[in-house]
Design a protein around this motif. Structure first.
Motif, mmCIF file in Angstrom:
data_model
loop_
_atom_site.group_PDB
_atom_site.id
_atom_site.type_symbol
_atom_site.label_atom_id
_atom_site.label_comp_id
_atom_site.label_asym_id
_atom_site.label_seq_id
_atom_site.Cartn_x
_atom_site.Cartn_y
_atom_site.Cartn_z
ATOM 1 N N ARG A 10 51.226 50.678 37.566
ATOM 2 C CA ARG A 10 51.922 51.324 36.446
ATOM 3 C C ARG A 10 51.138 52.508 35.895
ATOM 4 O O ARG A 10 51.695 53.358 35.201
ATOM 5 C CB ARG A 10 52.205 50.308 35.353
ATOM 6 N N ASP A 11 49.825 52.599 36.187
ATOM 7 C CA ASP A 11 49.030 53.742 35.753
ATOM 8 C C ASP A 11 48.946 54.831 36.819
ATOM 9 O O ASP A 11 48.205 55.805 36.656
ATOM 10 C CB ASP A 11 47.620 53.298 35.348
ATOM 11 N N GLY A 12 49.685 54.694 37.918
ATOM 12 C CA GLY A 12 49.725 55.708 38.953
ATOM 13 C C GLY A 12 48.699 55.537 40.053
ATOM 14 O O GLY A 12 48.780 56.208 41.081
ATOM 15 N N ARG A 13 47.737 54.647 39.856
ATOM 16 C CA ARG A 13 46.726 54.428 40.885
ATOM 17 C C ARG A 13 47.296 53.577 42.021
ATOM 18 O O ARG A 13 48.130 52.702 41.800
ATOM 19 C CB ARG A 13 45.493 53.725 40.304
ATOM 20 N N LEU A 14 46.814 53.837 43.224
ATOM 21 C CA LEU A 14 47.203 53.041 44.383
ATOM 22 C C LEU A 14 46.263 51.859 44.543
ATOM 23 O O LEU A 14 45.067 51.946 44.223
ATOM 24 C CB LEU A 14 47.165 53.887 45.652
ATOM 25 N N THR A 15 46.807 50.761 45.047
ATOM 26 C CA THR A 15 46.028 49.568 45.361
ATOM 27 C C THR A 15 46.419 49.087 46.744
ATOM 28 O O THR A 15 47.586 49.154 47.119
ATOM 29 C CB THR A 15 46.284 48.438 44.346
ATOM 30 N N VAL A 16 45.447 48.606 47.501
ATOM 31 C CA VAL A 16 45.731 47.943 48.768
ATOM 32 C C VAL A 16 45.228 46.508 48.677
ATOM 33 O O VAL A 16 44.218 46.221 48.020
ATOM 34 C CB VAL A 16 45.084 48.659 49.971
ATOM 35 N N TYR A 17 45.949 45.600 49.331
ATOM 36 C CA TYR A 17 45.581 44.193 49.396
ATOM 37 C C TYR A 17 45.279 43.852 50.849
ATOM 38 O O TYR A 17 46.108 44.077 51.731
ATOM 39 C CB TYR A 17 46.700 43.321 48.834
ATOM 40 N N ALA A 28 41.272 49.731 44.801
ATOM 41 C CA ALA A 28 42.119 50.614 44.005
ATOM 42 C C ALA A 28 41.480 51.985 43.876
ATOM 43 O O ALA A 28 40.255 52.141 43.959
ATOM 44 C CB ALA A 28 42.354 50.015 42.613
ATOM 45 N N GLU A 29 42.328 52.987 43.668
ATOM 46 C CA GLU A 29 41.838 54.324 43.375
ATOM 47 C C GLU A 29 41.171 54.327 41.999
ATOM 48 O O GLU A 29 41.646 53.693 41.063
ATOM 49 C CB GLU A 29 42.986 55.323 43.361
ATOM 50 N N LEU A 30 40.103 55.089 41.882
ATOM 51 C CA LEU A 30 39.467 55.236 40.573
ATOM 52 C C LEU A 30 40.317 56.105 39.661
ATOM 53 O O LEU A 30 40.378 55.875 38.447
ATOM 54 C CB LEU A 30 38.071 55.834 40.743
ATOM 55 N N VAL A 31 40.944 57.118 40.225
ATOM 56 C CA VAL A 31 41.934 57.945 39.532
ATOM 57 C C VAL A 31 43.034 58.229 40.544
ATOM 58 O O VAL A 31 42.785 58.203 41.752
ATOM 59 C CB VAL A 31 41.343 59.272 39.003
ATOM 60 N N PRO A 32 44.266 58.509 40.092
ATOM 61 C CA PRO A 32 45.328 58.794 41.056
ATOM 62 C C PRO A 32 44.953 59.943 41.989
ATOM 63 O O PRO A 32 44.580 61.033 41.544
ATOM 64 C CB PRO A 32 46.523 59.161 40.166
ATOM 65 N N GLY A 33 45.030 59.684 43.282
ATOM 66 C CA GLY A 33 44.705 60.694 44.267
ATOM 67 C C GLY A 33 43.230 60.911 44.485
ATOM 68 O O GLY A 33 42.835 61.781 45.273
ATOM 69 N N GLY A 34 42.383 60.106 43.841
ATOM 70 C CA GLY A 34 40.943 60.305 43.916
ATOM 71 C C GLY A 34 40.244 59.290 44.797
ATOM 72 O O GLY A 34 40.871 58.631 45.638
ATOM 73 N N THR A 81 48.395 37.006 39.525
ATOM 74 C CA THR A 81 49.041 38.235 39.066
ATOM 75 C C THR A 81 47.981 39.318 38.889
ATOM 76 O O THR A 81 46.903 39.068 38.348
ATOM 77 C CB THR A 81 49.773 38.016 37.730
ATOM 78 N N HIS A 82 48.309 40.510 39.356
ATOM 79 C CA HIS A 82 47.421 41.662 39.184
ATOM 80 C C HIS A 82 48.163 42.681 38.336
ATOM 81 O O HIS A 82 49.121 43.308 38.786
ATOM 82 C CB HIS A 82 47.064 42.249 40.548
ATOM 83 N N PHE A 83 47.724 42.854 37.080
ATOM 84 C CA PHE A 83 48.476 43.666 36.141
ATOM 85 C C PHE A 83 48.248 45.161 36.333
ATOM 86 O O PHE A 83 49.179 45.947 36.252
ATOM 87 C CB PHE A 83 48.120 43.267 34.703
ATOM 88 N N ARG A 84 47.010 45.539 36.567
ATOM 89 C CA ARG A 84 46.703 46.955 36.767
ATOM 90 C C ARG A 84 45.628 47.088 37.831
ATOM 91 O O ARG A 84 44.767 46.217 37.971
ATOM 92 C CB ARG A 84 46.224 47.602 35.470
ATOM 93 N N PRO A 85 45.654 48.222 38.584
ATOM 94 C CA PRO A 85 44.726 48.355 39.710
ATOM 95 C C PRO A 85 43.256 48.184 39.349
ATOM 96 O O PRO A 85 42.506 47.569 40.109
ATOM 97 C CB PRO A 85 45.016 49.777 40.210
ATOM 98 N N ARG A 86 42.795 48.697 38.216
ATOM 99 C CA ARG A 86 41.372 48.621 37.899
ATOM 100 C C ARG A 86 40.978 47.319 37.202
ATOM 101 O O ARG A 86 39.790 47.039 37.023
ATOM 102 C CB ARG A 86 40.943 49.806 37.013
ATOM 103 N N LEU A 87 41.963 46.522 36.798
ATOM 104 C CA LEU A 87 41.672 45.220 36.212
ATOM 105 C C LEU A 87 41.488 44.183 37.312
ATOM 106 O O LEU A 87 42.013 44.321 38.410
ATOM 107 C CB LEU A 87 42.810 44.783 35.291
ATOM 108 N N ALA A 88 40.747 43.122 37.004
ATOM 109 C CA ALA A 88 40.593 42.030 37.964
ATOM 110 C C ALA A 88 41.877 41.198 37.994
ATOM 111 O O ALA A 88 42.448 40.893 36.938
ATOM 112 C CB ALA A 88 39.415 41.152 37.582
ATOM 113 N N PRO A 89 42.368 40.829 39.173
ATOM 114 C CA PRO A 89 43.524 39.924 39.235
ATOM 115 C C PRO A 89 43.187 38.578 38.585
ATOM 116 O O PRO A 89 42.022 38.170 38.512
ATOM 117 C CB PRO A 89 43.769 39.770 40.740
ATOM 118 N N LEU A 90 44.216 37.877 38.126
ATOM 119 C CA LEU A 90 44.012 36.558 37.551
ATOM 120 C C LEU A 90 43.541 35.572 38.614
ATOM 121 O O LEU A 90 43.743 35.778 39.813
ATOM 122 C CB LEU A 90 45.312 36.046 36.934
ATOM 123 N N ASP A 91 42.901 34.500 38.177
ATOM 124 C CA ASP A 91 42.479 33.454 39.110
ATOM 125 C C ASP A 91 43.709 32.818 39.774
ATOM 126 O O ASP A 91 44.795 32.771 39.201
ATOM 127 C CB ASP A 91 41.694 32.366 38.373
#
Length: 338
Positions: A10-17, A28-34, A81-91
């Protein structure tokens, strides 16, 4: 991963699993496109079986589901659940077993409705499909038996633009389809097609406000598109043996569906055509270096709305990324290692 493993938060950053031995890793990207952060483990130190699944809601939250061993002959499904790319996913949290107890019954599939409720589909020991759905205010509803016989592994779950959840599954003699008629209701089987689908090739995408489309490879090696209520349409010869990844995006002002698949040559093959206009045809164009046989492809749109493609080889751990150039057509930039 069963599902799109390249997602935009939701913050524009990409994440891969990334599946890795007995865990799921995320980057996750540190910044979008970065630049990207280093991989980290999802859900703590719990050991997982191979074959996790991921789905994303309109809110940008990613829902992950996997089997966790509970003993010498038992397993339980767990959810994070993973709410945002830079946050840690829930256990990882145990959510049960379609048959109350026992070993793994199949690879899960996840779709998330427009209210953010995860829907977990999995085969049960009887060969049918069972569903576990989240409640809107927390917790889970009881398991629901959706029926079916001889259901093959690798279910394809998808959420339509309506917010209703759908499921496709290969069954003896064809492909079955289930769809919610109302939000929060149990999906019902709407009808089958007699087309044969090669195992492990199902991929579903919302292709208009009213419909979703299932892509699969038939017995002749043709990549086909099927929307329930009509006959499957051969689109073009499959580029390779595995499933495609697909995304809708704007190409020179037209709503197009872009397909990607690891080709027989090992490179990534791309094709694009106006969404739901299979009669216009499509053609593959290959891109990038040759990849290992286990490499998979995933597509999404970046924060700027442009196409992003990623490839991952689980055996090597190598992740490559390419972005659409800022020019006419569907030209992609150089593939870069992440």
């Amino acid at each position: 991963m069963n599902g799109d493993w390249l997602l935009r938060g939701r913050d524009g950053r990409l994440t891969v699993y990334l599946p890795s031995d007995d865990a799921v890793l995320c980057r996750a990207e540190l910044v979008p496109g970065g630049p990207w952060e280093t991989p980290r483990r999802v859900g703590g130190d719990q050991r997982l079986h191979p074959g996790p699944a991921v789905g994303q809601g309109a809110d940008g939250y990613a829902h992950l589901v996997a089997w966790r061993p509970t003993g010498s002959d038992g397993s339980v499904l767990v959810h994070s659940t993973h709410f945002r790319p830079r946050l840690a996913p829930l256990d990882w949290t145990p959510v049960g077993h379609p048959d109350k107890k026992g070993d793994r019954t199949g690879t899960p599939a996840v779709a998330v409705d427009d209210r953010g409720r995860a829907h977990v589909f999995v085969r049960d020991k009887g060969g049918g499909v069972s569903l576990l759905a989240q409640k809107e205010k927390g917790g889970w509803n009881p398991w629901q038996d959706l029926g079916g016989e001889g259901v093959q592994d690798r279910l394809a779950a998808v959420t339509g633009e309506s917010g209703l959840v759908e499921l496709y599954a290969a069954v003896p003699g064809g492909i079955a389809h289930w769809r919610q008629e109302e939000p929060g209701k149990q999906p019902v089987r709407t009808g089958d097609t007699g087309a044969f689908a090669r195992p492990g090739t199902l991929y579903a995408l919302a292709t208009s406000a009213e419909r979703t489309t299932l892509y699969f490879t038939d017995g002749r090696g043709e990549l086909c598109a099927w929307r329930p209520g009509a006959d499957p349409v051969p689109l073009l010869p499959a580029a390779g043996p595995g499933p495609v990844s697909a995304v809708r995006c704007d190409v020179e002002g037209h709503d197009c569906t872009v397909l990607a698949q690891r080709s027989a040559s090992g490179r990534v093959a791309f094709a694009a055509y106006p969404s739901e206009r299979e009669e216009l045809g499509a053609a593959w164009t290959e891109s990038g270096p040759a990849l290992p046989p286990d490499a998979t492809v995933s597509l999404t749109l970046g924060a700027d709305g442009r196409l992003v493609a990623a490839t991952l080889s689980p055996s090597s751990g190598r992740l490559l990324l390419s972005r659409r150039k800022d020019e006419a057509g569907l030209a992609l930039g150089a593939w870069e290692a992440v």
